[in-house]
Design a protein around this motif. Structure first.
Motif, short mmCIF file in Angstrom:
data_model
loop_
_atom_site.label_atom_id
_atom_site.label_comp_id
_atom_site.label_asym_id
_atom_site.label_seq_id
_atom_site.Cartn_x
_atom_site.Cartn_y
_atom_site.Cartn_z
N ARG A 183 0.97 -0.98 0.04
CA ARG A 183 0.04 0.16 0.11
C ARG A 183 0.81 1.20 0.04
O ARG A 183 0.54 2.24 -0.88
CB ARG A 183 -0.93 -0.10 1.21
N LEU A 184 1.74 1.43 0.95
CA LEU A 184 2.87 2.44 1.03
C LEU A 184 3.70 2.48 -0.49
O LEU A 184 3.65 3.71 -0.88
CB LEU A 184 3.86 2.05 2.12
N HIS A 185 4.06 1.54 -0.81
CA HIS A 185 4.60 1.39 -2.39
C HIS A 185 3.80 2.07 -3.46
O HIS A 185 4.17 2.99 -4.08
CB HIS A 185 4.86 -0.02 -2.86
N ALA A 186 2.46 1.65 -3.51
CA ALA A 186 1.44 2.33 -4.44
C ALA A 186 1.27 3.58 -4.03
O ALA A 186 1.17 4.37 -5.16
CB ALA A 186 0.14 1.45 -4.04
N GLU A 209 9.33 -4.57 11.05
CA GLU A 209 7.60 -4.22 10.88
C GLU A 209 7.79 -2.85 11.68
O GLU A 209 6.66 -2.02 11.18
CB GLU A 209 6.91 -5.34 11.52
N SER A 210 8.29 -2.67 12.68
CA SER A 210 8.41 -1.70 13.39
C SER A 210 8.71 -0.19 12.65
O SER A 210 8.21 0.91 12.80
CB SER A 210 9.16 -1.65 14.74
N THR A 211 9.67 -0.44 11.83
CA THR A 211 10.02 0.53 11.18
C THR A 211 9.17 1.14 10.09
O THR A 211 8.83 2.27 9.59
CB THR A 211 11.51 0.26 10.19
N LEU A 212 8.55 0.02 9.48
CA LEU A 212 7.46 0.33 8.49
C LEU A 212 6.25 0.73 8.88
O LEU A 212 5.68 1.82 8.32
CB LEU A 212 6.85 -1.14 7.87
N MET A 213 5.59 0.50 10.25
CA MET A 213 4.53 1.03 10.86
C MET A 213 4.95 2.48 11.44
O MET A 213 3.84 3.51 11.26
CB MET A 213 4.15 0.41 12.09
N ARG A 214 6.11 2.89 11.75
CA ARG A 214 6.50 4.00 12.02
C ARG A 214 6.64 5.13 10.91
O ARG A 214 6.12 6.34 10.85
CB ARG A 214 7.97 4.08 12.49
N TRP A 215 7.06 4.42 9.53
CA TRP A 215 6.95 5.60 8.37
C TRP A 215 5.98 5.32 7.38
O TRP A 215 6.12 6.11 6.44
CB TRP A 215 8.14 4.91 7.80
N LYS A 216 4.94 4.59 7.57
CA LYS A 216 3.80 4.30 6.67
C LYS A 216 2.84 5.50 6.45
O LYS A 216 2.33 5.93 5.51
CB LYS A 216 2.68 3.16 7.33
N GLU A 217 3.08 6.60 7.34
CA GLU A 217 2.48 7.95 7.09
C GLU A 217 3.38 9.12 6.40
O GLU A 217 2.96 10.32 6.24
CB GLU A 217 2.18 8.64 8.72
N LYS A 238 16.28 12.73 1.88
CA LYS A 238 16.55 13.22 3.41
C LYS A 238 15.61 11.99 4.31
O LYS A 238 15.99 11.71 5.28
CB LYS A 238 15.66 14.41 3.37
N ALA A 239 14.39 11.48 3.69
CA ALA A 239 13.78 10.50 4.33
C ALA A 239 14.70 9.17 4.16
O ALA A 239 14.61 8.47 5.44
CB ALA A 239 12.34 10.24 3.60
N ILE A 240 15.21 8.91 2.97
CA ILE A 240 16.16 7.68 3.17
C ILE A 240 17.31 7.76 4.30
O ILE A 240 17.44 6.91 5.02
CB ILE A 240 16.80 7.46 1.69
N LEU A 241 17.89 8.81 4.35
CA LEU A 241 18.78 9.37 5.19
C LEU A 241 18.38 9.42 6.51
O LEU A 241 18.88 8.40 7.59
CB LEU A 241 19.73 10.53 4.88
N ALA A 242 17.08 9.57 6.73
CA ALA A 242 16.53 9.74 8.28
C ALA A 242 16.20 8.06 8.60
O ALA A 242 16.57 7.65 9.99
CB ALA A 242 15.18 10.41 8.20
N VAL A 243 15.74 7.18 7.83
CA VAL A 243 15.39 6.01 7.97
C VAL A 243 16.84 5.23 8.47
O VAL A 243 17.04 4.36 9.36
CB VAL A 243 14.73 5.26 7.04
N LYS A 244 17.99 5.23 7.54
CA LYS A 244 19.12 4.88 7.72
C LYS A 244 19.68 5.29 9.10
O LYS A 244 20.26 4.39 9.66
CB LYS A 244 19.83 5.20 6.92
N SER A 245 19.53 6.50 9.56
CA SER A 245 20.05 6.93 10.94
C SER A 245 19.12 6.52 12.04
O SER A 245 19.49 6.92 13.27
CB SER A 245 20.37 8.31 10.77
N LEU A 248 13.04 9.39 13.52
CA LEU A 248 11.36 9.21 13.47
C LEU A 248 10.93 10.20 12.55
O LEU A 248 11.59 11.19 12.17
CB LEU A 248 10.90 9.18 14.86
N PRO A 249 9.74 10.10 12.07
CA PRO A 249 8.95 10.82 11.28
C PRO A 249 8.98 12.22 11.62
O PRO A 249 9.33 13.32 10.79
CB PRO A 249 7.69 10.22 10.80
N HIS A 250 8.60 12.55 12.91
CA HIS A 250 8.35 13.90 13.44
C HIS A 250 9.61 14.71 13.73
O HIS A 250 9.80 15.86 13.54
CB HIS A 250 7.73 13.64 14.94
N THR A 251 11.06 13.97 13.86
CA THR A 251 12.33 14.53 13.81
C THR A 251 12.70 15.02 12.58
O THR A 251 12.99 16.40 12.25
CB THR A 251 13.17 13.54 14.20
#
Length: 267
Positions: A183-186, A209-217, A238-245, A248-251
């Motif tokens: 769904r996120l991919h779509a 799974e926790s990372t996916l749930m955190r970033w699905k928004e 920026k989002a890719i770098l944020a996930v790698k490091s 969180l989305p709000h950060t």
């Protein structure tokens, strides 16, 4: 007038009556045939209705279809078509609720019965093919709710091949994770994210799974950011770098001077 004359007159009258009767017989026969055909059609439709009841098609849907037929806003053959497809879909384990929603929507928009029936047939065919495709690959029978989600994803432009490829690549994941991931991919694909950034980001969030749930928004954040003037690719980098490091989305939102609450996520 003697008896012989009377007899001749009577014979002539009977002959004329016979001629009239013969000339009318095709019309009489046709009327009887039409009546029999109508009774047969009504009998067939009543059988379809009973089958729908036994299959536990929602009463609201059944009432809508039968009432539309009685009000002449739906032809009997189209009403039968809709019910038959619902019954078959139910027996095949397809998402009947999705079909019922389509019927209600179609009636509300006053779509012709023949067109609505064609649309329902197409939906049944597409979902059935998707079910067969994934069942062959995953060795499991997909539930109605799962097929409903996948059909919605198909409606967003994702092909059956792409869904198959995604399921095969992440075959070790649970169904709930697979659905959230595809769904996120779509959504990101529909938003215009480049294929390179899209695949990189999805691969990262699918690791846990926790990372996916955190970033699905992220799609909501993506929409806000793009409207603010930041290019899609710059944001996704920026989002890719944020996930790698491990951010969180709000950060990331704070770094971009956005309000985290606008993302629908907690701080």
């Amino acid at each position: 007038m003697n008896f012989r004359t009377i007899g001749n007159v009577w014979a002539i009258r009977m002959f004329c009556f016979g001629c009239v009767l013969c000339s009318c017989s095709p019309f009489v026969t046709g009327a009887m045939a039409a009546s029999q055909s109508e009774n047969k059609d009504q009998h067939v439709f009543s059988e379809v209705v009973e089958a729908a009841k036994r299959t536990e098609i929602q009463q609201e849907t059944l009432l809508l279809i039968t009432q539309s037929m009685l009000e002449h806003t739906l032809e009997e053959q189209d009403a039968s078509c809709l019910l038959v497809n619902l019954v078959n879909a139910k027996n095949d384990g397809l998402p009947v609720s999705l079909l019922e929603e389509k019927i209600v929507e179609g009636k509300a928009k006053r779509i012709l019965g023949s067109q609505l029936c064609s649309a329902i047939k197409h939906m049944c065919k597409e979902v059935s093919e998707l079910q067969t495709l994934l069942a062959r690959q995953t060795d499991i029978v997909l539930q109605e709710d799962v097929l409903a989600v996948l059909y919605e994803i198909r409606a967003q432009g994702v092909t059956q091949h792409e869904i198959q490829k995604f399921f095969a690549h992440y075959a070790d994941k649970e169904m709930g994770v697979l659905l959230e991931g595809i769904r996120l991919h779509a959504l990101l694909n529909q938003a215009g994210v480049s294929s390179e950034n899209l695949e990189t980001f999805i691969a990262l969030v699918m690791q846990k799974e926790s990372t996916l749930m955190r970033w699905k928004e992220i799609t909501q954040l993506f929409s806000i950011v793009v409207k603010s003037g930041i290019s899609p690719n710059a944001f996704m980098n920026k989002a890719i770098l944020a996930v790698k490091s491990g951010k969180l989305p709000h950060t990331l939102a704070n770094e971009l001077s956005l309000q985290p609450r606008a993302l629908g996520v907690t701080e």
